[in-house]
Design a protein around this motif. Structure first.
Motif, mmCIF file in Angstrom:
data_model
loop_
_atom_site.group_PDB
_atom_site.id
_atom_site.type_symbol
_atom_site.label_atom_id
_atom_site.label_comp_id
_atom_site.label_asym_id
_atom_site.label_seq_id
_atom_site.Cartn_x
_atom_site.Cartn_y
_atom_site.Cartn_z
ATOM 1 N N SER A 19 0.855 -1.363 -0.109
ATOM 2 C CA SER A 19 -0.099 -0.060 0.226
ATOM 3 C C SER A 19 0.999 1.225 -0.083
ATOM 4 N N ASP A 20 1.983 1.175 0.691
ATOM 5 C CA ASP A 20 2.880 2.391 0.868
ATOM 6 C C ASP A 20 3.713 2.250 -0.339
ATOM 7 N N THR A 21 3.987 1.622 -1.031
ATOM 8 C CA THR A 21 4.817 1.434 -2.539
ATOM 9 C C THR A 21 3.607 2.147 -3.459
ATOM 10 N N VAL A 22 2.593 1.481 -3.433
ATOM 11 C CA VAL A 22 1.539 2.226 -4.514
ATOM 12 C C VAL A 22 1.452 3.726 -4.264
ATOM 13 N N ALA A 23 1.186 4.168 -2.757
ATOM 14 C CA ALA A 23 1.041 5.406 -2.686
ATOM 15 C C ALA A 23 2.247 6.251 -3.278
ATOM 16 N N TYR A 24 3.464 5.855 -2.866
ATOM 17 C CA TYR A 24 4.602 6.751 -3.256
ATOM 18 C C TYR A 24 4.786 6.483 -4.450
ATOM 19 N N GLY A 25 4.415 5.435 -5.080
ATOM 20 C CA GLY A 25 4.689 5.266 -6.699
ATOM 21 C C GLY A 25 3.733 6.328 -7.445
ATOM 22 N N LEU A 26 2.510 6.373 -6.843
ATOM 23 C CA LEU A 26 1.708 7.266 -7.496
ATOM 24 C C LEU A 26 2.120 8.835 -7.512
ATOM 25 N N LEU A 27 2.308 9.187 -6.301
ATOM 26 C CA LEU A 27 3.357 10.537 -6.164
ATOM 27 C C LEU A 27 4.160 10.915 -7.219
ATOM 28 N N VAL A 28 5.234 9.713 -7.393
ATOM 29 C CA VAL A 28 6.324 10.027 -7.935
ATOM 30 C C VAL A 28 5.945 9.956 -9.575
ATOM 31 N N TYR A 29 4.979 9.013 -10.018
ATOM 32 C CA TYR A 29 4.356 9.153 -11.448
ATOM 33 C C TYR A 29 3.722 10.548 -11.594
ATOM 34 N N THR A 30 2.904 11.048 -10.792
ATOM 35 C CA THR A 30 2.256 12.272 -10.899
ATOM 36 C C THR A 30 3.286 13.379 -11.319
ATOM 37 N N ALA A 31 4.261 13.464 -10.106
ATOM 38 C CA ALA A 31 5.231 14.686 -10.256
ATOM 39 C C ALA A 31 6.102 14.392 -11.874
ATOM 40 N N LEU A 32 6.253 13.039 -12.099
ATOM 41 C CA LEU A 32 7.116 13.189 -13.331
ATOM 42 C C LEU A 32 6.160 13.276 -14.633
ATOM 43 N N GLN A 33 4.940 12.929 -14.420
ATOM 44 C CA GLN A 33 4.202 13.131 -15.489
ATOM 45 C C GLN A 33 3.868 14.580 -15.878
ATOM 46 N N ILE A 34 3.693 15.266 -14.552
ATOM 47 C CA ILE A 34 3.371 16.762 -14.962
ATOM 48 C C ILE A 34 4.561 17.462 -15.341
ATOM 49 N N PHE A 35 5.903 16.941 -14.981
ATOM 50 C CA PHE A 35 7.100 17.782 -15.318
ATOM 51 C C PHE A 35 7.252 17.382 -16.725
ATOM 52 N N VAL A 36 7.358 16.166 -17.147
ATOM 53 C CA VAL A 36 7.677 15.569 -18.419
ATOM 54 C C VAL A 36 6.521 16.185 -19.499
ATOM 55 N N THR A 37 5.323 16.172 -19.181
ATOM 56 C CA THR A 37 4.401 16.576 -19.983
ATOM 57 C C THR A 37 4.741 18.482 -20.035
ATOM 58 N N MET A 38 4.680 18.989 -18.973
ATOM 59 C CA MET A 38 5.102 20.534 -19.274
ATOM 60 C C MET A 38 6.301 20.776 -19.951
ATOM 61 N N GLN A 39 7.388 20.038 -20.139
ATOM 62 C CA GLN A 39 8.506 20.080 -20.781
ATOM 63 C C GLN A 39 8.028 19.556 -22.349
ATOM 64 N N ALA A 40 7.052 18.940 -22.776
ATOM 65 C CA ALA A 40 6.704 18.865 -24.041
ATOM 66 C C ALA A 40 5.968 19.724 -24.457
ATOM 67 N N ILE A 41 5.088 20.231 -23.405
ATOM 68 C CA ILE A 41 4.313 21.745 -24.048
ATOM 69 C C ILE A 41 5.289 22.689 -24.178
ATOM 70 N N GLU A 42 6.369 22.973 -23.462
ATOM 71 C CA GLU A 42 7.013 24.254 -23.700
ATOM 72 C C GLU A 42 8.302 24.059 -24.861
#
Length: 119
Positions: A19-42
């Motif tokens: 459960s902890d692994t999934v929670a932290y994994g979702l946080l990391v995924y979300t942060a990376l997804q936003i960062f990578v997507t924003m880089q693609a937009i820019e």
């Protein structure tokens, strides 16, 4: 020394660990997804909605996928949840969660960027 490691292994709750692994994994995924997507937009055509669609994939795909990993472990009873024999199975699932959390943001955004170039 061996007694301490055996004692620690017995006290591990594999349900909580996953459960902890999934929670932290979702946080990391979300942060990376936003960062990578924003880089693609820019870096590309900001008028394209494809990079924003990549963010929707988070909700549509990754949460149910991670939930599947977690669901496999939450059905364990208290005795099984502390069974040291499940360590390798838990580690395998943890590695899969982290591979998805770190790899999928780049894969999904790259896929949407490629589709944006084609269309």
């Amino acid at each position: 020394m061996m007694r301490t490691s055996a004692f620690t292994a017995r006290n591990v709750d594999w349900r909580k660990r996953m459960s902890d692994t999934v929670a932290y994994g979702l946080l990391v995924y979300t942060a990376l997804q936003i960062f990578v997507t924003m880089q693609a937009i820019e870096g590309g055509n900001s008028a394209s909605m494809l990079p924003m669609l990549a963010l929707v994939v988070l909700v549509a795909g990754i949460i149910p996928l991670f939930r599947r990993f977690e669901r496999r472990w939450e059905h364990l009873d208290d005795a099984a949840a502390h069974d040291p024999g499940l360590r390798s199975a838990c580690r395998r699932d943890q590695i899969a969660v982290w591979a998805c959390a770190v790899g999928l943001p780049f894969l999904v955004t790259g896929l949407f960027k490629a589709l944006g170039e084609v269309f």
